[in-house]
Design a protein around this motif. Sequence first.
Motif, mmCIF file in Angstrom:
data_model
loop_
_atom_site.group_PDB
_atom_site.id
_atom_site.type_symbol
_atom_site.label_atom_id
_atom_site.label_comp_id
_atom_site.label_asym_id
_atom_site.label_seq_id
_atom_site.Cartn_x
_atom_site.Cartn_y
_atom_site.Cartn_z
ATOM 1 N N ASN A 100 0.911 -1.264 0.090
ATOM 2 C CA ASN A 100 0.011 -0.034 -0.175
ATOM 3 C C ASN A 100 0.861 1.398 0.063
ATOM 4 O OD1 ASN A 100 -2.644 -1.143 -0.115
ATOM 5 N ND2 ASN A 100 -2.092 -1.871 2.066
ATOM 6 N N TRP A 101 2.137 1.214 -0.447
ATOM 7 C CA TRP A 101 2.886 2.307 -0.528
ATOM 8 C C TRP A 101 3.483 2.440 -2.117
ATOM 9 C CZ3 TRP A 101 4.306 5.790 3.143
ATOM 10 C CH2 TRP A 101 3.836 5.425 4.467
ATOM 11 N N ARG A 102 3.645 3.671 -2.380
ATOM 12 C CA ARG A 102 4.249 3.956 -3.824
ATOM 13 C C ARG A 102 5.639 4.574 -3.169
ATOM 14 N NH1 ARG A 102 0.942 0.986 -4.350
ATOM 15 N NH2 ARG A 102 -0.953 0.908 -5.872
ATOM 16 N N PHE A 103 6.907 4.002 -4.080
ATOM 17 C CA PHE A 103 7.988 4.541 -3.519
ATOM 18 C C PHE A 103 8.596 5.253 -4.824
ATOM 19 C CE2 PHE A 103 7.675 1.284 -0.185
ATOM 20 C CZ PHE A 103 7.765 2.167 0.683
ATOM 21 N N ASP A 104 9.371 6.605 -4.535
ATOM 22 C CA ASP A 104 9.928 7.146 -5.658
ATOM 23 C C ASP A 104 11.409 7.539 -4.973
ATOM 24 O OD1 ASP A 104 10.551 8.064 -8.032
ATOM 25 O OD2 ASP A 104 9.578 10.042 -7.761
ATOM 26 N N TYR A 105 12.416 7.908 -5.864
ATOM 27 C CA TYR A 105 13.664 8.351 -5.045
ATOM 28 C C TYR A 105 14.192 9.561 -5.983
ATOM 29 C CZ TYR A 105 16.007 5.978 -8.896
ATOM 30 O OH TYR A 105 16.379 5.941 -10.545
ATOM 31 N N GLU A 106 15.021 10.279 -5.280
ATOM 32 C CA GLU A 106 15.776 11.370 -6.062
ATOM 33 C C GLU A 106 17.083 11.286 -5.421
ATOM 34 O OE1 GLU A 106 13.967 15.027 -3.137
ATOM 35 O OE2 GLU A 106 13.105 14.656 -5.075
ATOM 36 N N TYR A 107 18.149 11.862 -6.408
ATOM 37 C CA TYR A 107 19.394 11.872 -5.728
ATOM 38 C C TYR A 107 20.181 13.160 -6.265
ATOM 39 C CZ TYR A 107 20.711 10.574 -10.670
ATOM 40 O OH TYR A 107 20.891 10.482 -11.846
ATOM 41 N N LYS A 108 21.073 13.304 -5.591
ATOM 42 C CA LYS A 108 21.897 14.688 -6.062
ATOM 43 C C LYS A 108 23.251 14.376 -5.684
ATOM 44 C CE LYS A 108 22.980 19.233 -4.125
ATOM 45 N NZ LYS A 108 22.525 20.079 -3.354
ATOM 46 N N ASP A 109 24.062 14.412 -6.640
ATOM 47 C CA ASP A 109 25.628 14.069 -6.677
ATOM 48 C C ASP A 109 26.381 15.495 -6.522
ATOM 49 O OD1 ASP A 109 28.063 12.737 -6.980
ATOM 50 O OD2 ASP A 109 27.685 12.299 -8.963
ATOM 51 N N ALA A 110 26.844 15.777 -5.498
ATOM 52 C CA ALA A 110 27.381 16.799 -5.122
ATOM 53 C C ALA A 110 28.940 16.748 -5.433
ATOM 54 C CB ALA A 110 27.233 17.351 -3.705
ATOM 55 N N CYS A 142 32.753 15.678 -1.601
ATOM 56 C CA CYS A 142 31.938 14.882 -2.697
ATOM 57 C C CYS A 142 31.418 13.838 -1.942
ATOM 58 C CB CYS A 142 33.393 14.464 -3.513
ATOM 59 S SG CYS A 142 32.306 13.548 -4.800
ATOM 60 N N HIS A 143 29.997 13.840 -1.947
ATOM 61 C CA HIS A 143 29.236 12.844 -1.517
ATOM 62 C C HIS A 143 27.939 12.722 -2.643
ATOM 63 C CE1 HIS A 143 27.589 16.536 0.332
ATOM 64 N NE2 HIS A 143 26.501 15.924 0.351
ATOM 65 N N MET A 144 27.014 11.650 -2.404
ATOM 66 C CA MET A 144 26.199 11.373 -3.191
ATOM 67 C C MET A 144 25.071 11.369 -2.121
ATOM 68 S SD MET A 144 24.624 8.641 -5.793
ATOM 69 C CE MET A 144 25.084 9.471 -7.339
ATOM 70 N N THR A 145 23.671 12.059 -2.230
ATOM 71 C CA THR A 145 22.536 11.925 -1.224
ATOM 72 C C THR A 145 21.663 11.256 -2.142
ATOM 73 O OG1 THR A 145 23.223 14.055 -0.455
ATOM 74 C CG2 THR A 145 21.073 13.408 0.027
ATOM 75 N N VAL A 146 20.768 10.066 -1.496
ATOM 76 C CA VAL A 146 19.800 9.592 -2.233
ATOM 77 C C VAL A 146 18.596 9.758 -1.243
ATOM 78 C CG1 VAL A 146 18.923 7.615 -3.183
ATOM 79 C CG2 VAL A 146 21.155 7.860 -3.489
ATOM 80 N N ASN A 147 17.434 10.094 -1.751
ATOM 81 C CA ASN A 147 16.265 10.456 -0.720
ATOM 82 C C ASN A 147 15.176 9.364 -1.423
ATOM 83 O OD1 ASN A 147 17.263 12.383 0.945
ATOM 84 N ND2 ASN A 147 16.895 13.921 -0.713
ATOM 85 N N PHE A 148 14.791 8.620 -0.409
ATOM 86 C CA PHE A 148 13.692 7.665 -0.832
ATOM 87 C C PHE A 148 12.425 8.279 -0.387
ATOM 88 C CE2 PHE A 148 17.303 4.751 -0.978
ATOM 89 C CZ PHE A 148 17.035 4.378 -2.050
ATOM 90 N N ILE A 149 11.319 8.594 -1.210
ATOM 91 C CA ILE A 149 10.007 9.019 -0.772
ATOM 92 C C ILE A 149 8.762 8.034 -0.925
ATOM 93 C CG2 ILE A 149 8.239 10.869 -1.311
ATOM 94 C CD1 ILE A 149 10.886 11.748 -2.964
ATOM 95 N N GLY A 150 8.206 7.853 0.265
ATOM 96 C CA GLY A 150 7.142 6.803 0.230
ATOM 97 C C GLY A 150 5.766 7.581 0.476
ATOM 98 N N ARG A 151 4.915 7.356 -0.525
ATOM 99 C CA ARG A 151 3.600 7.827 -0.404
ATOM 100 C C ARG A 151 2.436 6.901 -0.214
ATOM 101 N NH1 ARG A 151 6.375 11.440 -4.306
ATOM 102 N NH2 ARG A 151 6.633 13.496 -3.158
ATOM 103 N N ARG A 152 1.375 7.011 0.082
ATOM 104 C CA ARG A 152 -0.051 6.339 0.187
ATOM 105 C C ARG A 152 -0.589 6.693 -1.084
ATOM 106 N NH1 ARG A 152 -0.587 2.338 4.200
ATOM 107 N NH2 ARG A 152 0.597 3.170 6.222
ATOM 108 N N PRO A 153 -1.271 5.716 -1.916
ATOM 109 C CA PRO A 153 -1.737 6.049 -3.104
ATOM 110 C C PRO A 153 -3.232 6.828 -2.847
ATOM 111 C CG PRO A 153 -1.461 3.633 -2.751
ATOM 112 C CD PRO A 153 -0.817 4.383 -1.606
ATOM 113 N N PRO A 154 -3.797 7.647 -3.584
ATOM 114 C CA PRO A 154 -5.020 8.400 -3.311
ATOM 115 C C PRO A 154 -6.144 7.510 -2.988
ATOM 116 C CG PRO A 154 -3.939 8.859 -5.285
ATOM 117 C CD PRO A 154 -3.201 7.885 -4.876
#
Length: 161
Positions: free
Chosen positions: A14-24, A46-58
Amino acid sequence: MDIAGVQLADSTLNWRFDYEYKDACGPAEVTINWDTDDVNTLPHDCHMTVNFIGRRPPLLIFCAIAAVAVNWTCAIFIFILTCEAIIMRRSYMLQGTDILSMCFTALFALPTIRSLLPGAPAYGAIIDLVGILPCTLIVALCAVCVSVAKLNKRYRNQKSE
Protein backbone atom coordinates in the motif's frame (compact mmCIF):
# COMPACT_ATOMS: atom_id res chain seq x y z
CA MET A 1 28.67 2.80 1.03
CA ASP A 2 27.21 0.00 -1.03
CA ILE A 3 23.42 0.13 -1.38
CA ALA A 4 23.12 -2.92 -3.62
CA GLY A 5 21.95 -5.07 -0.71
CA VAL A 6 19.36 -2.63 0.65
CA GLN A 7 15.84 -3.95 0.82
CA LEU A 8 12.62 -2.55 2.20
CA ALA A 9 11.22 -4.51 5.13
CA ASP A 10 7.57 -5.24 5.89
CA SER A 11 4.74 -4.97 3.39
CA THR A 12 5.03 -2.29 0.71
CA LEU A 13 1.77 -3.22 -0.98
CA ASN A 14 0.00 0.00 0.00
CA TRP A 15 2.92 2.33 -0.62
CA ARG A 16 4.31 3.99 -3.72
CA PHE A 17 8.03 4.67 -3.57
CA ASP A 18 10.11 7.12 -5.54
CA TYR A 19 13.65 8.36 -5.18
CA GLU A 20 15.69 11.39 -6.02
CA TYR A 21 19.43 11.77 -5.87
CA LYS A 22 21.92 14.58 -5.82
CA ASP A 23 25.54 14.11 -6.77
CA ALA A 24 27.54 16.89 -5.11
CA CYS A 25 30.91 15.99 -6.61
CA GLY A 26 31.44 19.36 -8.17
CA PRO A 27 31.82 20.23 -11.83
CA ALA A 28 30.67 17.92 -14.58
CA GLU A 29 34.25 17.29 -15.79
CA VAL A 30 35.11 15.53 -12.52
CA THR A 31 34.44 11.88 -13.06
CA ILE A 32 34.49 9.59 -10.08
CA ASN A 33 34.30 5.87 -10.17
CA TRP A 34 32.51 5.13 -6.91
CA ASP A 35 33.71 1.52 -6.93
CA THR A 36 37.47 2.01 -7.37
CA ASP A 37 38.35 5.60 -6.38
CA ASP A 38 39.15 6.35 -2.78
CA VAL A 39 36.61 9.05 -1.91
CA ASN A 40 38.66 10.13 1.12
CA THR A 41 41.40 11.52 -1.16
CA LEU A 42 39.14 13.79 -3.22
CA PRO A 43 40.12 17.47 -2.95
CA HIS A 44 36.63 18.73 -2.19
CA ASP A 45 33.50 17.67 -0.37
CA CYS A 46 32.12 14.89 -2.52
CA HIS A 47 29.13 12.83 -1.59
CA MET A 48 25.98 11.47 -3.12
CA THR A 49 22.63 11.97 -1.44
CA VAL A 50 19.78 9.58 -2.20
CA ASN A 51 16.32 10.38 -0.81
CA PHE A 52 13.60 7.75 -0.84
CA ILE A 53 10.05 9.08 -0.81
CA GLY A 54 7.16 6.87 0.29
CA ARG A 55 3.59 7.95 -0.40
CA ARG A 56 0.21 6.37 0.10
CA PRO A 57 -1.94 6.02 -3.03
CA PRO A 58 -4.95 8.36 -3.33
CA LEU A 59 -7.45 5.50 -3.04
CA LEU A 60 -5.95 4.50 0.30
CA ILE A 61 -6.18 8.08 1.57
CA PHE A 62 -9.82 8.20 0.47
CA CYS A 63 -10.54 4.96 2.36
CA ALA A 64 -9.01 6.39 5.55
CA ILE A 65 -11.05 9.59 5.27
CA ALA A 66 -14.21 7.58 4.57
CA ALA A 67 -13.58 5.41 7.65
CA VAL A 68 -13.20 8.52 9.82
CA ALA A 69 -16.40 9.97 8.33
CA VAL A 70 -18.32 6.74 9.02
CA ASN A 71 -17.04 6.64 12.60
CA TRP A 72 -18.01 10.24 13.28
CA THR A 73 -21.44 9.82 11.65
CA CYS A 74 -22.20 6.76 13.78
CA ALA A 75 -20.97 8.44 16.95
CA ILE A 76 -23.01 11.60 16.32
CA PHE A 77 -26.21 9.66 15.61
CA ILE A 78 -25.76 7.53 18.72
CA PHE A 79 -25.14 10.68 20.75
CA ILE A 80 -28.31 12.30 19.36
CA LEU A 81 -30.39 9.20 20.13
CA THR A 82 -28.97 9.04 23.65
CA CYS A 83 -29.73 12.71 24.25
CA GLU A 84 -33.24 12.25 22.90
CA ALA A 85 -33.87 9.28 25.18
CA ILE A 86 -32.36 10.74 28.35
CA ILE A 87 -32.53 14.53 28.19
CA MET A 88 -35.87 14.75 26.42
CA ARG A 89 -37.17 11.92 28.64
CA ARG A 90 -38.51 9.71 25.88
CA SER A 91 -39.11 6.73 28.13
CA TYR A 92 -40.45 4.54 25.32
CA MET A 93 -36.93 4.52 23.84
CA LEU A 94 -35.56 2.99 27.02
CA GLN A 95 -38.17 0.21 27.29
CA GLY A 96 -36.47 -2.36 25.09
CA THR A 97 -32.83 -3.17 24.67
CA ASP A 98 -32.55 -1.56 21.25
CA ILE A 99 -30.65 1.60 22.13
CA LEU A 100 -28.43 -0.15 24.67
CA SER A 101 -27.51 -2.94 22.27
CA MET A 102 -26.84 -0.37 19.55
CA CYS A 103 -24.44 1.50 21.85
CA PHE A 104 -22.51 -1.63 22.78
CA THR A 105 -22.44 -2.89 19.21
CA ALA A 106 -21.04 0.42 18.01
CA LEU A 107 -18.53 0.41 20.86
CA PHE A 108 -16.93 -2.72 19.42
CA ALA A 109 -17.63 -2.02 15.75
CA LEU A 110 -16.06 1.43 15.42
CA PRO A 111 -12.47 0.32 16.17
CA THR A 112 -13.00 -2.64 13.84
CA ILE A 113 -13.67 -0.28 10.93
CA ARG A 114 -10.19 1.11 11.47
CA SER A 115 -8.55 -2.30 11.44
CA LEU A 116 -10.23 -3.10 8.10
CA LEU A 117 -8.35 -0.29 6.37
CA PRO A 118 -5.82 -1.55 3.85
CA GLY A 119 -2.33 -1.21 5.31
CA ALA A 120 -3.59 0.14 8.63
CA PRO A 121 -0.70 1.49 10.69
CA ALA A 122 -0.18 0.59 14.33
CA TYR A 123 -2.36 2.33 16.89
CA GLY A 124 -1.23 5.84 17.75
CA ALA A 125 -1.44 7.35 14.29
CA ILE A 126 -3.25 10.61 13.52
CA ILE A 127 -6.32 8.68 12.37
CA ASP A 128 -6.71 7.34 15.91
CA LEU A 129 -6.52 10.76 17.53
CA VAL A 130 -8.94 12.31 15.04
CA GLY A 131 -11.42 9.57 14.27
CA ILE A 132 -11.20 6.49 16.44
CA LEU A 133 -10.53 7.46 20.04
CA PRO A 134 -12.96 10.41 20.29
CA CYS A 135 -15.75 8.42 18.63
CA THR A 136 -15.16 5.42 20.86
CA LEU A 137 -15.16 7.67 23.91
CA ILE A 138 -18.43 9.32 22.87
CA VAL A 139 -20.10 5.96 22.24
CA ALA A 140 -18.78 4.56 25.54
CA LEU A 141 -20.19 7.53 27.45
CA CYS A 142 -23.50 7.09 25.66
CA ALA A 143 -23.56 3.41 26.60
CA VAL A 144 -22.90 4.27 30.23
CA CYS A 145 -25.61 6.95 30.24
CA VAL A 146 -28.18 4.63 28.67
CA SER A 147 -27.27 1.87 31.13
CA VAL A 148 -27.66 4.21 34.11
CA ALA A 149 -30.97 5.53 32.76
CA LYS A 150 -32.31 2.00 32.25
CA LEU A 151 -31.24 0.95 35.75
CA ASN A 152 -32.74 4.11 37.23
CA LYS A 153 -36.01 3.46 35.39
CA ARG A 154 -36.07 -0.15 36.61
CA TYR A 155 -35.39 0.98 40.17
CA ARG A 156 -38.25 3.52 40.05
CA ASN A 157 -40.62 0.89 38.62
CA GLN A 158 -39.74 -1.57 41.38
CA LYS A 159 -40.04 1.11 44.02
CA SER A 160 -43.51 2.14 42.82
CA GLU A 161 -44.81 -1.46 42.96
